[in-house]
Design a protein around this motif. Structure first.
Motif, PDB file in Angstrom:
ATOM      1  N   ASP A  74      19.410 -33.098   9.263  1.00  0.00           N
ATOM      2  CA  ASP A  74      20.728 -33.373   8.707  1.00  0.00           C
ATOM      3  C   ASP A  74      20.740 -33.205   7.192  1.00  0.00           C
ATOM      4  O   ASP A  74      19.696 -33.197   6.535  1.00  0.00           O
ATOM      5  N   VAL A  75      21.935 -33.058   6.641  1.00  0.00           N
ATOM      6  CA  VAL A  75      22.133 -32.935   5.198  1.00  0.00           C
ATOM      7  C   VAL A  75      23.302 -33.815   4.779  1.00  0.00           C
ATOM      8  O   VAL A  75      24.103 -34.238   5.608  1.00  0.00           O
ATOM      9  N   VAL A  76      23.410 -34.062   3.479  1.00  0.00           N
ATOM     10  CA  VAL A  76      24.545 -34.814   2.957  1.00  0.00           C
ATOM     11  C   VAL A  76      25.750 -33.877   2.800  1.00  0.00           C
ATOM     12  O   VAL A  76      25.596 -32.651   2.777  1.00  0.00           O
ATOM     13  N   PRO A  77      26.956 -34.422   2.664  1.00  0.00           N
ATOM     14  CA  PRO A  77      28.136 -33.571   2.526  1.00  0.00           C
ATOM     15  C   PRO A  77      28.105 -32.711   1.261  1.00  0.00           C
ATOM     16  O   PRO A  77      27.412 -33.025   0.282  1.00  0.00           O
ATOM     17  N   ALA A  78      28.871 -31.628   1.292  1.00  0.00           N
ATOM     18  CA  ALA A  78      29.007 -30.735   0.137  1.00  0.00           C
ATOM     19  C   ALA A  78      30.435 -30.207   0.099  1.00  0.00           C
ATOM     20  O   ALA A  78      30.964 -29.757   1.120  1.00  0.00           O
ATOM     21  N   ASP A  79      31.058 -30.255  -1.069  1.00  0.00           N
ATOM     22  CA  ASP A  79      32.418 -29.763  -1.271  1.00  0.00           C
ATOM     23  C   ASP A  79      32.350 -28.319  -1.766  1.00  0.00           C
ATOM     24  O   ASP A  79      31.901 -28.070  -2.896  1.00  0.00           O
ATOM     25  N   PRO A  80      32.750 -27.344  -0.937  1.00  0.00           N
ATOM     26  CA  PRO A  80      32.635 -25.937  -1.343  1.00  0.00           C
ATOM     27  C   PRO A  80      33.319 -25.613  -2.658  1.00  0.00           C
ATOM     28  O   PRO A  80      32.881 -24.707  -3.377  1.00  0.00           O
ATOM     29  N   SER A  81      34.391 -26.344  -3.011  1.00  0.00           N
ATOM     30  CA  SER A  81      35.123 -26.043  -4.245  1.00  0.00           C
ATOM     31  C   SER A  81      34.276 -26.307  -5.488  1.00  0.00           C
ATOM     32  O   SER A  81      34.583 -25.796  -6.569  1.00  0.00           O
ATOM     33  N   GLU A  82      33.209 -27.088  -5.365  1.00  0.00           N
ATOM     34  CA  GLU A  82      32.366 -27.425  -6.506  1.00  0.00           C
ATOM     35  C   GLU A  82      31.187 -26.467  -6.670  1.00  0.00           C
ATOM     36  O   GLU A  82      30.494 -26.518  -7.678  1.00  0.00           O
ATOM     37  N   TRP A  83      30.959 -25.628  -5.685  1.00  0.00           N
ATOM     38  CA  TRP A  83      29.772 -24.788  -5.660  1.00  0.00           C
ATOM     39  C   TRP A  83      30.084 -23.358  -6.096  1.00  0.00           C
ATOM     40  O   TRP A  83      31.164 -22.829  -5.816  1.00  0.00           O
ATOM     41  N   VAL A 400      24.992 -30.296  -6.672  1.00  0.00           N
ATOM     42  CA  VAL A 400      25.778 -29.072  -6.527  1.00  0.00           C
ATOM     43  C   VAL A 400      24.868 -27.870  -6.812  1.00  0.00           C
ATOM     44  O   VAL A 400      23.956 -27.940  -7.632  1.00  0.00           O
ATOM     45  N   ASP A 401      25.133 -26.753  -6.102  1.00  0.00           N
ATOM     46  CA  ASP A 401      24.366 -25.509  -6.263  1.00  0.00           C
ATOM     47  C   ASP A 401      22.886 -25.702  -5.953  1.00  0.00           C
ATOM     48  O   ASP A 401      21.997 -25.154  -6.609  1.00  0.00           O
ATOM     49  N   GLU A 402      22.604 -26.481  -4.911  1.00  0.00           N
ATOM     50  CA  GLU A 402      21.233 -26.678  -4.439  1.00  0.00           C
ATOM     51  C   GLU A 402      20.640 -25.324  -4.038  1.00  0.00           C
ATOM     52  O   GLU A 402      21.284 -24.510  -3.395  1.00  0.00           O
TER      53      GLU A 402
END
Length: 430
Positions: A74-83, A400-402
């Protein structure tokens, strides 16, 4: 694209956000990769779509005890608009695999899968039996993942004495010196839900007992508290190792000054010198003109090995008589000796990077190692990566941008080969 980068990219494309739709698709992908080369996977589910994969690889008998390699799907959430690139694209650009989980921890899973698949194709057997556990739910409480397999499938781990997993073995720079912190422990976790109760009433009237105010005062006391330095043996070992690696003396009696003098190296220990407690969530009221009858908050508490009682006593004092606490999750701190397997881990790193300096390390956060420690398995953070100086490894976790460098993943596969198959030479003195 190399196999390790391809697997990492494919895993990232499978959205396993927690909370979300679960880990089943990623588990099926992992099981398929194992089955393809003749490693029999067992797929287990703790709840619909909360899926983990277990497997065993027989060793050559050099070491009679099995080694557990575990990691989370599993992973934590990510907001595409920030990446800059979509977090679930798995795109390879500028020599890196991009996306949520690249570092935490689908990159590590890809290194393990690449290594064991190569062994199977070559007919190679590791020096000891290897148990693989690719589990769900680490980014929450682990209830549906490590906690579940430890409780319901404990027989898989009966002969496992030690384990390796995330958050250690990566390169970290202080000036021109490349340091490899290998985790030998982590702070305990106390996630708490706080409650203040009072007298509900109209917002325009004098408040008889406003729970929002009482809770706010308690949260300010927690946030403002200066936790004292508690130098545990493992952190003292870390500081000694850093002193040797850097050719200097880090004064344990003046650590705040040393943090200023050696900011990069100090990143490895400044978060594990003290207990900590951070308010993270608030919940109160339902209408602006109504004083509610209760208010709630969540606090992320962490305590050093041996300091659980001191931590809880301090929290209770700071809360005061009108605020109560209950645990969302409570897990003890874990620690393992900086010898034995630790020496093999550091030797494998040195074999691939003779100029690197492995040191013992204590994580400020937590991993699934806590669940496996409950059944007597000593855990080490060892996800080997050689990273460029300008990549902020810690900033990649939940950031962000991992991203993770492809050559870093390839380095990790070679280190795992050194550790588990070749049998590295005895570690050099540092």
């Amino acid at each position: 694209m190399t196999e390790v980068a391809d697997i990492c990219s494919n895993l990232i494309r499978i959205d396993t956000t927690n909370p979300g739709s679960g880990e089943r698709k990623a588990a099926e992908y992992v099981a398929g990769l194992l089955d393809e080369v003749g490693i029999e996977p067992t797929v287990v589910e703790s709840a619909p779509q909360r899926t983990s994969v277990l497997a065993r690889i027989s060793g050559d008998g050099t070491d009679p005890d099995a080694l557990l390699i575990h990691g989370h799907l599993d992973v934590v959430p990510a907001d595409p608009s920030e990446w800059r690139l979509h977090p679930f694209s798995g795109e390879v650009e500028d020599g890196c695999v991009h996306g949520r989980g690249a570092v935490d921890m689908k990159g590590t899973l890809s290194m393990t899968l690449t290594a064991v698949r190569e062994w199977a194709r070559r007919g190679v057997r590791p020096r000891r039996d290897i148990v693989l556990a690719f589990v769900a739910d680490e980014e929450a409480t682990g209830e549906y993942g490590a906690g579940y397999v430890v409780e319901k499938h404990r027989d898989w781990f009966a002969d496992c004495t030690e384990a390796i997993s995330e958050s250690g073995g990566f390169s970290w720079h202080q000036g021109d010196t490349r340091i490899y912190p290998v985790a030998v422990g982590e702070r305990g976790t106390a996630w708490m839900r706080l409650t203040a109760k009072g007298v509900a009433g109209h917002g325009s009237k004098p408040a008889a007992d406003n729970p929002v105010v009482e809770l706010s005062r308690a949260l300010v006391r927690i946030a403002d508290h200066a936790w004292p330095v508690r130098l545990t043996p493992a952190v003292a070992q870390l500081i000694e190792g850093l002193s040797r690696a850097l050719g200097t003396t880090i004064d344990i009696d003046r650590l705040d000054e040393e943090i200023e003098r050696l900011p990069q190296a100090a990143t490895l220990f400044k978060g594990v010198l003290r207990n900590s407690a951070n308010p993270t969530m608030l919940e109160a009221g339902y209408k602006v003109n109504v004083i509610p009858g209760a208010a709630h908050a969540h606090v992320d508490g962490r305590f050093l090995p041996g300091f659980r009682d001191e931590f809880l006593e301090t929290i209770d004092r700071l809360l005061g008589p009108k605020v109560t606490r209950e645990f969302v999750s409570l897990d003890d701190a874990v620690s393992s000796p900086a010898e034995g397997l630790f020496d093999s881990l550091t030797a494998a790193l040195r074999a691939e990077d003779p100029t690197g300096h492995p040191v013992p390390y204590v994580m400020s956060g937590g991993t699934d190692a806590k669940s496996f420690a409950k059944i007597g398995i000593r855990g080490y953070g060892f996800a080997p990566l050689m990273l460029p100086r300008d990549l902020n490894y810690f900033g990649m976790f939940h950031g962000v941008d991992e991203r993770v460098p492809v050559d870093g993943l390839e380095f990790g596969v070679r280190v795992l080969e050194r550790l588990l198959v070749d049998g590295p030479a005895a570690p050099a003195a540092s």
